[in-house]
Design a protein around this motif. Structure first.
Motif, PDB file in Angstrom:
ATOM      1  N   GLN A 112       0.842  -1.187   0.000  1.00  0.00           N
ATOM      2  CA  GLN A 112       0.000   0.000   0.000  1.00  0.00           C
ATOM      3  C   GLN A 112       0.885   1.247   0.000  1.00  0.00           C
ATOM      4  OE1 GLN A 112      -2.574   1.533  -0.395  1.00  0.00           O
ATOM      5  NE2 GLN A 112      -4.303   0.151  -0.269  1.00  0.00           N
ATOM      6  N   VAL A 113       0.248   2.414  -0.034  1.00  0.00           N
ATOM      7  CA  VAL A 113       0.951   3.683   0.115  1.00  0.00           C
ATOM      8  C   VAL A 113       0.252   4.470   1.210  1.00  0.00           C
ATOM      9  CG1 VAL A 113       1.461   5.914  -0.944  1.00  0.00           C
ATOM     10  CG2 VAL A 113       1.815   3.815  -2.255  1.00  0.00           C
ATOM     11  N   HIS A 114       1.002   4.835   2.231  1.00  0.00           N
ATOM     12  CA  HIS A 114       0.484   5.625   3.365  1.00  0.00           C
ATOM     13  C   HIS A 114       1.324   6.884   3.518  1.00  0.00           C
ATOM     14  CE1 HIS A 114      -1.007   1.570   4.414  1.00  0.00           C
ATOM     15  NE2 HIS A 114      -2.003   2.229   4.988  1.00  0.00           N
ATOM     16  N   TYR A 115       0.842   8.043   3.143  1.00  0.00           N
ATOM     17  CA  TYR A 115      -0.463   8.353   2.555  1.00  0.00           C
ATOM     18  C   TYR A 115      -0.260   9.329   1.405  1.00  0.00           C
ATOM     19  CZ  TYR A 115      -2.551   6.582   6.885  1.00  0.00           C
ATOM     20  OH  TYR A 115      -2.925   5.805   7.944  1.00  0.00           O
ATOM     21  N   ILE A 116      -1.301   9.542   0.617  1.00  0.00           N
ATOM     22  CA  ILE A 116      -1.314  10.677  -0.289  1.00  0.00           C
ATOM     23  C   ILE A 116      -1.422  11.921   0.595  1.00  0.00           C
ATOM     24  CG2 ILE A 116      -2.563  11.828  -2.160  1.00  0.00           C
ATOM     25  CD1 ILE A 116      -3.715   9.025  -2.851  1.00  0.00           C
ATOM     26  N   PRO A 117      -0.516  12.886   0.467  1.00  0.00           N
ATOM     27  CA  PRO A 117      -0.593  14.083   1.323  1.00  0.00           C
ATOM     28  C   PRO A 117      -1.973  14.732   1.263  1.00  0.00           C
ATOM     29  CG  PRO A 117       1.475  14.047   0.125  1.00  0.00           C
ATOM     30  CD  PRO A 117       0.646  12.931  -0.438  1.00  0.00           C
ATOM     31  N   ILE A 118      -2.498  15.052   2.419  1.00  0.00           N
ATOM     32  CA  ILE A 118      -3.875  15.561   2.500  1.00  0.00           C
ATOM     33  C   ILE A 118      -4.039  16.838   1.680  1.00  0.00           C
ATOM     34  CG2 ILE A 118      -5.721  16.360   4.046  1.00  0.00           C
ATOM     35  CD1 ILE A 118      -4.387  14.709   6.283  1.00  0.00           C
ATOM     36  N   HIS A 119      -3.026  17.695   1.693  1.00  0.00           N
ATOM     37  CA  HIS A 119      -3.160  18.973   0.980  1.00  0.00           C
ATOM     38  C   HIS A 119      -3.245  18.808  -0.536  1.00  0.00           C
ATOM     39  CE1 HIS A 119       1.198  18.357   0.671  1.00  0.00           C
ATOM     40  NE2 HIS A 119       1.200  19.229  -0.331  1.00  0.00           N
ATOM     41  N   LEU A 120      -2.892  17.620  -1.036  1.00  0.00           N
ATOM     42  CA  LEU A 120      -2.974  17.365  -2.476  1.00  0.00           C
ATOM     43  C   LEU A 120      -4.288  16.707  -2.888  1.00  0.00           C
ATOM     44  CD1 LEU A 120       0.676  16.236  -3.333  1.00  0.00           C
ATOM     45  CD2 LEU A 120      -0.361  18.518  -3.520  1.00  0.00           C
ATOM     46  N   GLN A 121      -5.143  16.411  -1.918  1.00  0.00           N
ATOM     47  CA  GLN A 121      -6.456  15.871  -2.246  1.00  0.00           C
ATOM     48  C   GLN A 121      -7.283  16.947  -2.952  1.00  0.00           C
ATOM     49  OE1 GLN A 121      -7.411  12.851  -2.106  1.00  0.00           O
ATOM     50  NE2 GLN A 121      -5.952  11.879  -0.712  1.00  0.00           N
ATOM     51  N   PRO A 122      -8.103  16.567  -3.946  1.00  0.00           N
ATOM     52  CA  PRO A 122      -8.862  17.563  -4.720  1.00  0.00           C
ATOM     53  C   PRO A 122      -9.673  18.535  -3.868  1.00  0.00           C
ATOM     54  CG  PRO A 122      -9.014  15.427  -5.769  1.00  0.00           C
ATOM     55  CD  PRO A 122      -8.282  15.207  -4.468  1.00  0.00           C
ATOM     56  N   TYR A 123     -10.293  18.045  -2.815  1.00  0.00           N
ATOM     57  CA  TYR A 123     -11.112  18.920  -1.963  1.00  0.00           C
ATOM     58  C   TYR A 123     -10.252  20.025  -1.349  1.00  0.00           C
ATOM     59  CZ  TYR A 123     -14.326  20.534   1.651  1.00  0.00           C
ATOM     60  OH  TYR A 123     -15.118  21.320   2.439  1.00  0.00           O
ATOM     61  N   TYR A 124      -9.088  19.650  -0.802  1.00  0.00           N
ATOM     62  CA  TYR A 124      -8.224  20.640  -0.154  1.00  0.00           C
ATOM     63  C   TYR A 124      -7.604  21.597  -1.164  1.00  0.00           C
ATOM     64  CZ  TYR A 124      -8.754  18.664   4.461  1.00  0.00           C
ATOM     65  OH  TYR A 124      -9.292  18.271   5.659  1.00  0.00           O
ATOM     66  N   ARG A 125      -7.311  21.101  -2.344  1.00  0.00           N
ATOM     67  CA  ARG A 125      -6.811  21.986  -3.403  1.00  0.00           C
ATOM     68  C   ARG A 125      -7.878  23.022  -3.786  1.00  0.00           C
ATOM     69  NH1 ARG A 125      -2.825  19.693  -7.842  1.00  0.00           N
ATOM     70  NH2 ARG A 125      -1.561  18.236  -6.641  1.00  0.00           N
ATOM     71  N   LYS A 126      -9.111  22.540  -3.871  1.00  0.00           N
ATOM     72  CA  LYS A 126     -10.216  23.416  -4.284  1.00  0.00           C
ATOM     73  C   LYS A 126     -10.527  24.460  -3.226  1.00  0.00           C
ATOM     74  CE  LYS A 126     -14.374  21.715  -4.026  1.00  0.00           C
ATOM     75  NZ  LYS A 126     -15.566  20.881  -4.275  1.00  0.00           N
ATOM     76  N   ILE A 127     -10.635  24.045  -1.981  1.00  0.00           N
ATOM     77  CA  ILE A 127     -11.060  24.951  -0.905  1.00  0.00           C
ATOM     78  C   ILE A 127      -9.926  25.870  -0.448  1.00  0.00           C
ATOM     79  CG2 ILE A 127     -12.010  25.081   1.431  1.00  0.00           C
ATOM     80  CD1 ILE A 127     -14.001  24.084  -0.669  1.00  0.00           C
ATOM     81  N   PHE A 128      -8.718  25.306  -0.306  1.00  0.00           N
ATOM     82  CA  PHE A 128      -7.626  26.072   0.301  1.00  0.00           C
ATOM     83  C   PHE A 128      -6.516  26.447  -0.688  1.00  0.00           C
ATOM     84  CE2 PHE A 128      -9.438  23.446   3.766  1.00  0.00           C
ATOM     85  CZ  PHE A 128      -9.906  24.481   4.566  1.00  0.00           C
TER      86      PHE A 128
END
Length: 383
Positions: free
Chosen positions: A321-337
């Motif tokens: 597995q991969v732990h983790y995709i950085p949270i700030h790179l998630q589409p939601y966080y990119r869009k909002i912040f």
């Protein structure tokens, strides 16, 4: 071909027996086993109070609620974690602010925390990544200087120790949060808990777990009411855990020291077998730390090879597995912040190079030999 998963629960006949006892009893939802499990968690960690809930995410949420995280509040946390570590702040109307991680432990960096503190900062949520505790004393000193709350996200770290102190004792924090998901140190199926030494916080946690409702006559806003009476004093949630889940948790908790010992044996095997692979970096354990080793990750020095190695291992029946995709790179966080690649370079470099190998109590020596053989074979063929 049977896949070797990256994580898996260990349930034995004693666990099953304890759950069956509860299923045959009068209580299967909120009954005596919930309190018994909470008391056992306190005894194990050294904390005064524990509130068991339906998941680690629920635990993070009510922890934020209990200390009043709300709109205009900022909470500093790590970009390398499951999204719940930051989402719990959003649930309360606050803003999660990320601080980059340390190169060696992949834990939140106290130096980076200092850079992110503003007048709006209310709390820090340090994440004990992979079961290796953060630099808690340094973070505690920062929090003390700026009058900030600390909520330890110890969802990976039940059974870990920092400078001889059990994680969960709350010696360096206001609260500690655990998860009991099947891949964690112990399991209740789904489940979590918040531990604290603060009675006022504890009482708020109890209310937020149960719809914001209290039945404590001493807390009622009106007097001389009937015995049926209750009050909803906060906007709470149904985050209750069941008695049969807590029966499983109690049985599992009795075995946690053996579970951690076995995880450490597996890590020693990996370290010994993989130490001569020049193409990878192995995880570390600082001398004053006892990690609970929730996961075991390797990092490829050449990030361009990560995908090929990952896919080859999967094709070989190893459930990496991969732990983790950085949270700030998630589409939601990119869009909002408006986060973008490059904002947290250490975290991003870690993500681009990491692979999580299987680590769970039931791994056999035959499986471990196969995993390490395939890792060496696949990496060497990519030279």
């Amino acid at each position: 071909m049977k896949i070797i998963p990256y994580g898996h629960q260990f349930i034995d006949a004693k666990d099953v027996k304890e759950v069956i006892k509860v299923l045959k009893s009068d209580w299967i939802t909120q009954g005596p086993k919930v309190k018994e499990f909470e008391e056992a968690l306190c005894k194990y960690t050294g904390a005064k109070y524990a509130v068991a809930v339906s998941s680690g995410t629920a635990a993070l949420h009510i922890a934020c609620l209990a200390v009043g995280i709300s709109s205009d509040d900022e909470v500093i946390t790590s970009p390398i974690s499951f999204v719940a570590s930051a989402n719990c702040v959003l649930y309360c109307g606050g803003k999660p602010v990320f601080a980059d991680v340390q190169e060696d432990t992949v834990n939140i960096d106290p130096i980076e925390i200092k850079k992110k503190i503003t007048k709006k900062t209310k709390a820090i949520i340090p994440v004990h990544f992979a079961g290796h505790p953060c630099d808690l004393e340094e973070i505690y000193n920062i929090a003390k200087k700026y009058n900030l709350i600390i909520i330890e996200d110890a969802c990976h770290a039940l059974g870990a120790e920092y400078k001889g102190v059990k994680i969960g004792s709350c010696e360096y924090s206001d609260m500690t949060v655990f998860s009991f998901h099947p891949v964690k140190s112990i399991t209740t199926g789904e489940g979590g808990a918040v531990l604290t030494n603060n009675k006022e916080i504890y009482e708020k946690l109890l209310i937020f777990r149960n719809h914001g409702i209290t039945r404590d006559i001493n807390k009622f806003t009106v007097k001389n009411v009937g015995s049926w009476y209750y009050e909803m004093q906060e906007l709470g949630f149904n985050y209750r855990i069941t008695d049969f889940q807590c029966a499983l948790g109690l049985s599992q908790l009795k075995k946690i020291d053996k579970f951690i010992e076995r995880r450490r044996e597996i890590v020693e095997f990996y370290n010994e077998q993989l130490k001569d692979l020049e193409e990878i970096i192995l995880p570390i354990e600082k001398p004053y730390i006892k990690s609970s080793w929730h996961i075991y990750y390797i990092r490829l020095k050449d990030s361009t090879k990560r995908r090929a190695v990952f896919e080859k291992l999967r094709e070989s029946g190893i459930g990496v597995q991969v732990h983790y995709i950085p949270i700030h790179l998630q589409p939601y966080y990119r869009k909002i912040f408006k986060y973008k690649k490059g904002d947290y370079p250490v975290a991003e470099n870690y993500y681009e190079t990491t692979i999580t190998l299987p680590l769970f109590v039931g791994l056999t020596i035959k499986q471990l030999k196969y995993i390490t053989y395939k890792v060496k074979e696949i990496i060497n063929e990519k030279k």
